[in-house]
Design a protein around this motif. Structure first.
Motif, PDB file in Angstrom:
ATOM      1  N   TRP A 107       0.612  -1.041   0.106  1.00  5.92           N
ATOM      2  CA  TRP A 107       0.167   0.038   0.264  1.00  5.92           C
ATOM      3  C   TRP A 107       0.689   1.625  -0.211  1.00  5.92           C
ATOM      4  N   GLN A 108       2.492   1.415   0.737  1.00  8.71           N
ATOM      5  CA  GLN A 108       2.905   2.322   0.402  1.00  8.71           C
ATOM      6  C   GLN A 108       2.910   2.769  -1.114  1.00  8.71           C
ATOM      7  N   SER A 109       3.586   1.051  -1.571  1.00  9.36           N
ATOM      8  CA  SER A 109       4.308   2.540  -2.968  1.00  9.36           C
ATOM      9  C   SER A 109       2.808   3.366  -3.527  1.00  9.36           C
ATOM     10  N   HIS A 110       1.087   3.092  -3.308  1.00 11.25           N
ATOM     11  CA  HIS A 110       0.211   3.678  -3.584  1.00 11.25           C
ATOM     12  C   HIS A 110       0.484   4.743  -3.405  1.00 11.25           C
ATOM     13  N   VAL A 111       0.408   4.206  -1.753  1.00 12.14           N
ATOM     14  CA  VAL A 111       0.538   6.452  -1.253  1.00 12.14           C
ATOM     15  C   VAL A 111       1.362   6.994  -2.069  1.00 12.14           C
ATOM     16  N   ALA A 112       2.905   6.674  -2.127  1.00 13.38           N
ATOM     17  CA  ALA A 112       3.873   7.121  -3.243  1.00 13.38           C
ATOM     18  C   ALA A 112       3.507   7.970  -4.113  1.00 13.38           C
ATOM     19  N   LEU A 113       2.703   6.815  -4.926  1.00 19.00           N
ATOM     20  CA  LEU A 113       2.193   7.386  -6.636  1.00 19.00           C
ATOM     21  C   LEU A 113       1.054   8.644  -6.082  1.00 19.00           C
ATOM     22  N   ALA A 114      -0.002   8.326  -5.525  1.00 22.66           N
ATOM     23  CA  ALA A 114      -0.237   9.344  -5.063  1.00 22.66           C
ATOM     24  C   ALA A 114      -0.029  10.725  -4.902  1.00 22.66           C
ATOM     25  N   GLU A 115       1.038  10.479  -4.021  1.00 22.34           N
ATOM     26  CA  GLU A 115       2.247  11.811  -3.953  1.00 22.34           C
ATOM     27  C   GLU A 115       3.103  12.188  -5.214  1.00 22.34           C
ATOM     28  N   ALA A 116       3.204  11.367  -5.955  1.00 26.64           N
ATOM     29  CA  ALA A 116       4.125  12.269  -6.711  1.00 26.64           C
ATOM     30  C   ALA A 116       2.968  12.943  -8.070  1.00 26.64           C
ATOM     31  N   LEU A 117       1.876  11.709  -8.506  1.00 27.48           N
ATOM     32  CA  LEU A 117       0.554  12.094  -9.181  1.00 27.48           C
ATOM     33  C   LEU A 117       0.038  13.958  -9.205  1.00 27.48           C
ATOM     34  N   GLY A 118       0.028  13.568  -8.586  1.00 21.32           N
ATOM     35  CA  GLY A 118      -0.688  15.471  -7.019  1.00 21.32           C
ATOM     36  C   GLY A 118       0.763  16.034  -8.057  1.00 21.32           C
ATOM     37  N   ALA A 119       1.775  16.605  -8.853  1.00 19.54           N
ATOM     38  CA  ALA A 119       1.822  17.267  -8.950  1.00 19.54           C
ATOM     39  C   ALA A 119       1.798  18.322 -10.481  1.00 19.54           C
ATOM     40  N   TRP A 120       0.813  17.177 -11.251  1.00 15.55           N
ATOM     41  CA  TRP A 120      -0.276  17.942 -12.128  1.00 15.55           C
ATOM     42  C   TRP A 120      -1.454  17.668 -11.800  1.00 15.55           C
ATOM     43  N   GLN A 121      -1.684  19.436 -12.492  1.00 13.60           N
ATOM     44  CA  GLN A 121      -3.169  18.911 -11.995  1.00 13.60           C
ATOM     45  C   GLN A 121      -4.384  17.978 -12.626  1.00 13.60           C
ATOM     46  N   PRO A 122      -3.794  18.382 -14.409  1.00 14.10           N
ATOM     47  CA  PRO A 122      -4.724  17.052 -15.298  1.00 14.10           C
ATOM     48  C   PRO A 122      -4.559  15.415 -14.712  1.00 14.10           C
ATOM     49  N   ARG A 123      -3.929  15.400 -14.396  1.00 18.41           N
ATOM     50  CA  ARG A 123      -4.093  13.583 -13.227  1.00 18.41           C
ATOM     51  C   ARG A 123      -3.830  13.925 -11.906  1.00 18.41           C
ATOM     52  N   TRP A 124      -4.907  14.853 -11.233  1.00 17.21           N
ATOM     53  CA  TRP A 124      -6.007  14.192 -10.344  1.00 17.21           C
ATOM     54  C   TRP A 124      -6.410  13.028  -9.853  1.00 17.21           C
ATOM     55  N   PRO A 125      -7.383  12.824 -10.881  1.00 17.84           N
ATOM     56  CA  PRO A 125      -8.359  11.814 -10.934  1.00 17.84           C
ATOM     57  C   PRO A 125      -7.787  10.478 -10.795  1.00 17.84           C
ATOM     58  N   GLU A 126      -6.246  10.254 -10.967  1.00 15.72           N
ATOM     59  CA  GLU A 126      -5.632   9.317 -11.024  1.00 15.72           C
ATOM     60  C   GLU A 126      -5.072   8.789  -9.459  1.00 15.72           C
ATOM     61  N   VAL A 127      -5.074  10.535  -8.769  1.00 17.15           N
ATOM     62  CA  VAL A 127      -4.689  10.418  -8.106  1.00 17.15           C
ATOM     63  C   VAL A 127      -5.287   9.363  -6.630  1.00 17.15           C
ATOM     64  N   LEU A 128      -6.606  10.082  -7.329  1.00 13.36           N
ATOM     65  CA  LEU A 128      -8.046   9.354  -6.673  1.00 13.36           C
ATOM     66  C   LEU A 128      -7.714   8.056  -6.776  1.00 13.36           C
ATOM     67  N   GLU A 129      -7.756   7.746  -7.931  1.00 10.42           N
ATOM     68  CA  GLU A 129      -7.590   6.054  -8.713  1.00 10.42           C
ATOM     69  C   GLU A 129      -6.225   5.841  -7.580  1.00 10.42           C
ATOM     70  N   ALA A 130      -5.013   5.908  -7.098  1.00 13.50           N
ATOM     71  CA  ALA A 130      -4.341   5.449  -6.808  1.00 13.50           C
ATOM     72  C   ALA A 130      -4.187   5.503  -4.833  1.00 13.50           C
ATOM     73  N   ALA A 131      -4.729   6.302  -4.829  1.00 14.16           N
ATOM     74  CA  ALA A 131      -5.275   6.549  -3.432  1.00 14.16           C
ATOM     75  C   ALA A 131      -6.240   5.354  -2.606  1.00 14.16           C
ATOM     76  N   GLN A 132      -7.642   5.357  -3.313  1.00 13.16           N
ATOM     77  CA  GLN A 132      -8.186   4.226  -3.329  1.00 13.16           C
ATOM     78  C   GLN A 132      -7.347   2.578  -3.684  1.00 13.16           C
ATOM     79  N   GLU A 133      -6.126   2.592  -4.135  1.00 14.31           N
ATOM     80  CA  GLU A 133      -5.842   1.053  -4.202  1.00 14.31           C
ATOM     81  C   GLU A 133      -5.157   1.088  -2.728  1.00 14.31           C
ATOM     82  N   ALA A 134      -4.401   2.347  -2.346  1.00 10.78           N
ATOM     83  CA  ALA A 134      -3.559   1.956  -1.011  1.00 10.78           C
ATOM     84  C   ALA A 134      -4.688   2.153  -0.112  1.00 10.78           C
ATOM     85  N   VAL A 135      -5.636   2.232  -0.240  1.00 11.24           N
ATOM     86  CA  VAL A 135      -6.563   2.160   1.230  1.00 11.24           C
ATOM     87  C   VAL A 135      -7.171   0.470   1.117  1.00 11.24           C
ATOM     88  N   ARG A 136      -7.095  -0.232  -0.195  1.00  7.81           N
ATOM     89  CA  ARG A 136      -7.950  -1.323  -0.368  1.00  7.81           C
ATOM     90  C   ARG A 136      -6.487  -2.847  -0.047  1.00  7.81           C
TER      91      ARG A 136
END
Length: 354
Positions: A107-136
């Motif tokens: 799960w920590q890998s996906h949290v890190a991915l959500a953090e990295a993707l946050g740098a690009w506003q067009p990719r914010w939906p992917e941030v949510l997907e990565a965070a949801q995968e971390a929670v799963r």
């Protein structure tokens, strides 16, 4: 790795979990002096630097770890945050993606991915997907829900934000950020009065005494409560002025001085105003809020001014009805002395509540 080395690294991990970062750094420095090839010690050192926001050193330490083992996932995860904070978003994303490739069920890998993707506003939906995968993958991990909370804020998903806070408090009722968010949400709800806001923040502060944000929220709510006492003084003045008809419309009011019974009745009404408006309210406050009232009065000039004006206005009201005046000139001056400055500062100090 020798047993001594393992012990040093484990002790450093324990110290880091207790926020004793400098001591953890010292142990890790000793360990790396023994064995500069200890990739785990380098990664732990990077986490120490991350904890105290030494982001350039995070990049250096993770670089040393990955030079030894390019597939050491923990170093890649920590490097993601270091690169993100040193405004190197492409390298941050590359580190996070490599961590997910090497450890897709971590799960920590996906949290890190959500953090990295946050740098690009067009990719914010992917941030949510990565965070949801971390929670799963980590349904009982508060850090995963924290990532979900941040991702839902970026995407304007208030329902998910509330869910992240609720689940975090279910797992850890003392979690600092979740307590803060829960308190803010309760305090900002429509129709919540300053007294309730103060009690909400006091409860959160009891669980996290070091929170400056909760302290500021409590101070703001307490100040709003204190501001309310001036309206009681204004009401007392209006009642006193009405009792002796300070400004008669026909130029001639009831004869002065007023009978003793009338004056006593007006004094009793002023007492009732304060009994129900202030004494009854403050008497039932929880201990933490009462202490905050005293503390704010000692620390804040405007809080002392508010109380002074409330006292002055009430004393003026009492003087108007208690003294057997034979002329309206003096009580009219007393009335404006109590009312004028109070009304002016009620308008002027409004920004202090923010």
């Amino acid at each position: 790795m020798s047993t001594t080395g393992q012990d040093l690294t484990e002790q450093a991990s324990a110290l880091l979990s207790l926020d004793r970062v400098d001591e953890a750094k010292e142990l890790l420095a000793r360990r790396l002096a023994q064995d500069p090839e200890d990739v785990r010690a380098w990664a732990k050192l990077a986490r120490c630097h991350l904890r105290v926001k030494e982001y350039d050193k995070v990049v250096e330490a993770t670089g040393a770890a990955l030079a030894i083992d390019p597939e050491y996932v923990d170093a890649l995860i920590v490097r993601t945050y270091g690169m993100r904070r040193t405004t190197r978003p492409d390298e941050s994303l590359a580190a996070a993606q490599e961590a997910v490739r090497l450890a897709p069920l971590m799960w920590q890998s996906h949290v890190a991915l959500a953090e990295a993707l946050g740098a690009w506003q067009p990719r914010w939906p992917e941030v949510l997907e990565a965070a949801q995968e971390a929670v799963r993958l980590g349904p009982e991990e508060t850090a995963a829900y924290y990532a979900l909370w941040k991702a839902s804020l970026l995407n304007g998903r208030g329902d998910i934000t509330a869910l992240a806070v609720r689940e975090t408090l279910r797992i850890d009722p003392t979690d600092a950020w979740a307590l803060q968010e829960h308190a803010d949400r309760q305090a900002r709800a429509p129709g919540v009065r300053p007294k309730k806001q103060a009690e909400v923040y006091a409860s959160a502060l009891a669980a996290d005494p070091a929170s400056d944000r909760m302290r500021m929220g409590l101070d703001r709510a307490v100040f709003q409560m204190l501001r309310g006492t001036r309206w009681l003084a204004v009401l007392s003045l209006v009642l006193a002025g009405g009792a002796i008809d300070l400004f008669p419309s026909d130029g001639d009011g009831p004869g002065l001085p007023l009978p003793l019974g009338t004056r006593l009745y007006a004094l009793a009404l002023i007492g009732v105003i304060w009994a129900f408006g202030a004494w009854r309210r403050y008497r039932k406050l929880r201990a933490g809020v009462r202490l905050s009232v005293r503390s704010l009065v000692r620390r804040m000039f405007w809080a002392r001014l508010v109380l002074a004006q409330a006292v002055l206005g009430t004393l003026c009201a009492v003087a108007i009805v208690a003294v057997p005046w034979t002329d309206r000139g003096v009580p009219q001056v007393v009335f404006w002395v109590g009312l004028g400055p109070t009304l002016l500062t009620i308008w002027f100090d409004r920004p202090r509540t923010r």
